[in-house]
Design an enzyme around this catalytic site. Sequence first.
Site, PDB file in Angstrom:
ATOM      1  N   HIS A 196       1.963   0.891   6.133  1.00  0.00           N
ATOM      2  CA  HIS A 196       2.683   1.716   7.103  1.00  0.00           C
ATOM      3  C   HIS A 196       4.020   1.117   7.528  1.00  0.00           C
ATOM      4  O   HIS A 196       5.040   1.797   7.545  1.00  0.00           O
ATOM      5  CB  HIS A 196       1.788   1.964   8.322  1.00  0.00           C
ATOM      6  N   ASN A 246       0.861  -1.189   0.000  1.00  0.00           N
ATOM      7  CA  ASN A 246       0.000   0.000   0.000  1.00  0.00           C
ATOM      8  C   ASN A 246       0.900   1.243   0.000  1.00  0.00           C
ATOM      9  O   ASN A 246       1.710   1.439   0.913  1.00  0.00           O
ATOM     10  CB  ASN A 246      -0.880  -0.051   1.258  1.00  0.00           C
ATOM     11  N   HIS A 302      -5.303   4.105  -2.340  1.00  0.00           N
ATOM     12  CA  HIS A 302      -6.652   4.484  -1.902  1.00  0.00           C
ATOM     13  C   HIS A 302      -7.009   5.848  -2.482  1.00  0.00           C
ATOM     14  O   HIS A 302      -6.424   6.860  -2.111  1.00  0.00           O
ATOM     15  CB  HIS A 302      -6.658   4.531  -0.369  1.00  0.00           C
ATOM     16  N   HIS A 323      -4.169  -4.107   7.537  1.00  0.00           N
ATOM     17  CA  HIS A 323      -4.226  -2.953   8.441  1.00  0.00           C
ATOM     18  C   HIS A 323      -3.455  -3.261   9.720  1.00  0.00           C
ATOM     19  O   HIS A 323      -3.838  -4.140  10.485  1.00  0.00           O
ATOM     20  CB  HIS A 323      -5.661  -2.534   8.798  1.00  0.00           C
ATOM     21  N   THR A 379     -18.936  -0.831  14.025  1.00  0.00           N
ATOM     22  CA  THR A 379     -18.304  -0.356  15.266  1.00  0.00           C
ATOM     23  C   THR A 379     -16.822  -0.711  15.274  1.00  0.00           C
ATOM     24  O   THR A 379     -16.028  -0.076  15.930  1.00  0.00           O
ATOM     25  CB  THR A 379     -18.976  -0.986  16.501  1.00  0.00           C
ATOM     26  N   GLU A 435     -11.500  -8.606   2.608  1.00  0.00           N
ATOM     27  CA  GLU A 435     -10.241  -8.282   3.286  1.00  0.00           C
ATOM     28  C   GLU A 435     -10.580  -8.095   4.759  1.00  0.00           C
ATOM     29  O   GLU A 435     -11.353  -7.198   5.121  1.00  0.00           O
ATOM     30  CB  GLU A 435      -9.604  -7.012   2.710  1.00  0.00           C
ATOM     31  N   GLU A 477      -8.211   0.891  -3.692  1.00  0.00           N
ATOM     32  CA  GLU A 477      -9.079   1.009  -2.514  1.00  0.00           C
ATOM     33  C   GLU A 477      -9.974   2.197  -2.733  1.00  0.00           C
ATOM     34  O   GLU A 477      -9.496   3.260  -3.143  1.00  0.00           O
ATOM     35  CB  GLU A 477      -8.216   1.288  -1.298  1.00  0.00           C
TER      36      GLU A 477
END
Length: 262
Positions: free
Chosen positions: A235, A19, A64, A212, A122, A172, A91
Amino acid sequence: MNASEPYLFKPGKIRLGVNIDHAATLRQARYREAGPSVARFVEPDPILIARLAEKAGADGITAHLREDRRHIHDEDVLRLRQSVKIPLNLEMSLASDVVEFAVKLRPQAVCLVPENRKEVTTEGGLDVVSLKKRLAPIVDSLTQAGAAVSLFIAPDIAQVEAAAAVKAPVVELHTGAYANAYDTPQRAEEFARLVAAAEAAHALGLIVNAGHGVNYVNIPEIRTLPHLHELNIGHSILSRALCTGIEEAVRAMKDLANPPQI
Ligand code: PXP
């Protein structure tokens, strides 16, 4: 052959999607005012990062395109489409202009993610259960455009079942809650939820991706998730690249500041 077939083909290894959004975030932190036209001449160039990731063996590139275009721009996506040969996983939100853009672009894969509060469960994934009616035609039009459509969902069985009901071929699983709980007593419980969701998705014929917060510390456990087809990681890879690249970057700048006298 359907355009998404190379993406769906399972080579027997976990695919790594890199990413590149964080490179665009860094670029925009400095060059937001300058607008998209300077994008090719300033650092970091997310497309160069994508090309280097491809050279290093990445199986796909994820970017994204946000509704407000605050990081990745349309121009970045168009350049990516031309510059990398490995599959592009776009994305994107459910916004109609972004869906239209993707249908024209025909990427090998798309991952539908929540962008506004109403679309979020949530736990941070796309609330497919509540959005079924809206999602079904979007999944269909993107599938018709040749993309393998994935839904980014919390590891929740109801969300997995809803993903199958809207005929998305891929989910995903959101690994963020697991990653955040890594050093806490909740980790085992979060991991068990991911395992259960992966099993349920596979049983329904869905391809299982995850992403993530996956990093160099938690990947040994994450990679043991059953039926895992692809990890999408940004990241930690970009952050490590800052550390592994700093010495060369300082040397190059020092040499340019003090060119050899002729
Ligand atoms: N998968 C999805 C759907 C994402 O939105 C992101 C970026 O937040 C990632 C994977 C990569 O996450 P990270 O940058 O934490 O590796």
